[in-house]
Write an enzyme that holds these catalytic residues in place. Structure first.
Site, PDB file in Angstrom:
ATOM      1  N   ASP A  39       0.862  -1.188   0.000  1.00  0.00           N
ATOM      2  CA  ASP A  39       0.000   0.000   0.000  1.00  0.00           C
ATOM      3  C   ASP A  39       0.898   1.237   0.000  1.00  0.00           C
ATOM      4  O   ASP A  39       2.116   1.137   0.236  1.00  0.00           O
ATOM      5  CB  ASP A  39      -0.920   0.001   1.221  1.00  0.00           C
ATOM      6  CG  ASP A  39      -2.018   1.064   1.132  1.00  0.00           C
ATOM      7  OD1 ASP A  39      -2.493   1.317   0.007  1.00  0.00           O
ATOM      8  OD2 ASP A  39      -2.379   1.645   2.171  1.00  0.00           O
ATOM      9  N   GLU A  41       0.943   5.726   0.939  1.00  0.00           N
ATOM     10  CA  GLU A  41       0.310   6.963   1.371  1.00  0.00           C
ATOM     11  C   GLU A  41       0.920   8.075   0.526  1.00  0.00           C
ATOM     12  O   GLU A  41       2.120   8.085   0.274  1.00  0.00           O
ATOM     13  CB  GLU A  41       0.547   7.228   2.863  1.00  0.00           C
ATOM     14  CG  GLU A  41       0.061   6.140   3.798  1.00  0.00           C
ATOM     15  CD  GLU A  41      -1.444   5.928   3.772  1.00  0.00           C
ATOM     16  OE1 GLU A  41      -2.167   6.792   3.216  1.00  0.00           O
ATOM     17  OE2 GLU A  41      -1.902   4.888   4.294  1.00  0.00           O
ATOM     18  N   ASP A  96      -2.508   3.837  -6.092  1.00  0.00           N
ATOM     19  CA  ASP A  96      -1.244   3.339  -5.552  1.00  0.00           C
ATOM     20  C   ASP A  96      -0.278   2.997  -6.681  1.00  0.00           C
ATOM     21  O   ASP A  96       0.930   3.254  -6.571  1.00  0.00           O
ATOM     22  CB  ASP A  96      -1.484   2.107  -4.683  1.00  0.00           C
ATOM     23  CG  ASP A  96      -2.333   2.415  -3.462  1.00  0.00           C
ATOM     24  OD1 ASP A  96      -1.953   3.304  -2.685  1.00  0.00           O
ATOM     25  OD2 ASP A  96      -3.385   1.778  -3.296  1.00  0.00           O
ATOM     26  N   TYR A 162      -2.279   3.538  11.817  1.00  0.00           N
ATOM     27  CA  TYR A 162      -3.253   3.524  10.722  1.00  0.00           C
ATOM     28  C   TYR A 162      -2.627   2.945   9.455  1.00  0.00           C
ATOM     29  O   TYR A 162      -3.218   2.085   8.784  1.00  0.00           O
ATOM     30  CB  TYR A 162      -3.756   4.945  10.467  1.00  0.00           C
ATOM     31  CG  TYR A 162      -4.718   5.084   9.313  1.00  0.00           C
ATOM     32  CD1 TYR A 162      -6.089   4.981   9.501  1.00  0.00           C
ATOM     33  CD2 TYR A 162      -4.252   5.330   8.019  1.00  0.00           C
ATOM     34  CE1 TYR A 162      -6.972   5.112   8.438  1.00  0.00           C
ATOM     35  CE2 TYR A 162      -5.127   5.461   6.947  1.00  0.00           C
ATOM     36  CZ  TYR A 162      -6.488   5.358   7.165  1.00  0.00           C
ATOM     37  OH  TYR A 162      -7.346   5.484   6.108  1.00  0.00           O
ATOM     38  N   ASP A 166      -3.307  -0.810   7.216  1.00  0.00           N
ATOM     39  CA  ASP A 166      -3.672  -0.875   5.800  1.00  0.00           C
ATOM     40  C   ASP A 166      -3.107  -2.110   5.107  1.00  0.00           C
ATOM     41  O   ASP A 166      -3.608  -2.514   4.049  1.00  0.00           O
ATOM     42  CB  ASP A 166      -3.191   0.385   5.066  1.00  0.00           C
ATOM     43  CG  ASP A 166      -4.194   1.524   5.164  1.00  0.00           C
ATOM     44  OD1 ASP A 166      -5.330   1.276   5.601  1.00  0.00           O
ATOM     45  OD2 ASP A 166      -3.845   2.664   4.802  1.00  0.00           O
TER      46      ASP A 166
END
Length: 379
Positions: A39, A41, A96, A162, A166
């Site tokens: 993943d 961010e 992503d 957090y 994920d």
């Protein structure tokens, strides 16, 4: 194997990785696995391209947060993503993939998108990651950091937790969905759709085709369409070059308004959304684009008009057919056929299957829809 992972054995404590040595050692280990969770961010509020801020890897036991802002050599991560022996487990991965391509110049392959897999297995279309985790594992995920500043350093403990979550449960979800798809005989469907996602990520949108997305463009005559095409192409190239959002440069409705009015002077150029600083900065450029486009001889064809009453009735009946086919297959209707694909069928003089409807959807929905449309037209 990922399908054998027990959720009690998954440590969701985030492990921070900020050195090239750490990353190289971990990537070498991850490349011995059959699959890893992946993943990212990123931030994108004021830029055209995503700003990569963090890469998360889950190996089924631990959750790793890779600080791409601090690591000098991301080569081992790139090699991992391109290693076709390792499946990259992701959820709703289109953005992503764009972020990773921006960061590493690489699109991961192969991928297993758990959102797509959940839909094909009959769980529902467009399920978010939290909803998928809740449905399959009965685990509630926090939503507190969805709008965080991921470029700040140091990240807060809440942000780190957090981000770790994920990827924490993706390997377990992967195993469950993989088993279900094998039982249903639909694993090839998933591979086909994931390959299509990869191909789409590799394609750069052609600036000259962006005008086709503008709502209301069907009202324009061919000369006006030429103006809209050139305005949108200029906006696309300028936004990419300056790395700013399209609408920060010029809003779509402004492009449409200029194409409709085709102004020749600054005094007639202004309209809501095009005034002040924007007018002073781009006014002359926009007039030049409009003037040049109005002299073009290679005019784009008129765009299809909205469906007429008869076509609208056909569309309604085809949607009912899609619902019937979806229920028979135990699938959400949304993943079988898109609204635009149905509209193209009813607008075509000689309807043909194309794009996604040539793959596994051909026998499930494509051919039955063609048969139904022919029946309606011959009734």
């Amino acid at each position: 194997m990922p399908e054998q992972i027990n959720k009690q054995l998954v440590d969701t404590t985030p492990i921070w990785i900020d050195s090239s040595t750490q990353l190289a050692e971990l990537c070498a280990r991850w490349r011995t696995q059959s699959a890893v969770a992946l993943d990212t961010e990123f931030m994108r509020s004021r830029t055209f391209y995503p700003l990569p801020a963090l890469v998360q890897i889950g190996d089924g036991k631990h959750c790793y947060l890779i600080d791409n802002l601090a690591i000098d050599d991301l080569g081992p991560l790139r090699e991992l993503l391109l290693d076709t022996r390792v499946v990259k487990i992701m959820h709703s991965c289109s953005e992503d993939l764009e972020t990773l391509d921006r960061l590493l110049g690489a699109i991961p392959e192969p991928i297993f998108d758990t959102q797509v897999a959940a839909a094909i297995s009959g769980m529902g279309a467009g399920l978010g990651y939290a909803a998928t985790v809740q449905q399959l594992l009965q685990i509630e995920l926090p939503k507190s950091e969805t709008r965080s500043d991921w470029l700040q350093r140091p990240l807060s403990e809440s942000q780190k937790n957090y981000a770790a979550l994920d990827v924490a449960w993706l390997p377990l979800i992967y195993g469950m969905l993989l088993k279900k798809l094998r039982e249903l005989g639909r694993l090839d469907w998933l591979r086909e759709d994931c390959d299509a996602i990869i191909q789409a990520a590799r394609q750069t949108e052609v600036p000259e085709l962006y005008y086709l997305k503008v709502k209301g463009a069907w009202r324009l005559r061919q000369k006006q369409l030429a103006v809209l095409q050139d305005l949108c192409a200029w906006r696309e190239r300028e936004a990419r070059e300056r790395d700013i959002p399209r609408n920060h440069l010029l809003k779509e409705n402004v492009c449409l308004g200029l194409a409709q009015s085709m102004p020749k002077h600054l005094a007639t150029l202004g309209q809501p959304g095009l005034e002040g600083k924007t007018m002073r900065k781009y006014g002359e450029t926009l007039l030049q684009i409009i003037a040049a486009a109005s002299e073009r001889t290679d005019l784009p064809p008129r765009m299809p008009m909205p469906l007429n009453r008869e076509q609208g009735e056909d569309l309604k009946l085809l949607r009912q057919k899609v619902t019937e086919l979806a229920e028979a297959a135990g699938l959400p209707p949304e993943i079988l056929v898109r609204k635009k694909e149905l509209e193209n069928l009813v607008q075509a003089e000689k309807p043909e299957l194309e794009g996604r409807l040539l793959g596994w959807r051909r026998t499930v929905v494509g051919e039955p829809l063609l048969d139904e449309l022919n029946r309606l037209r011959n009734a």
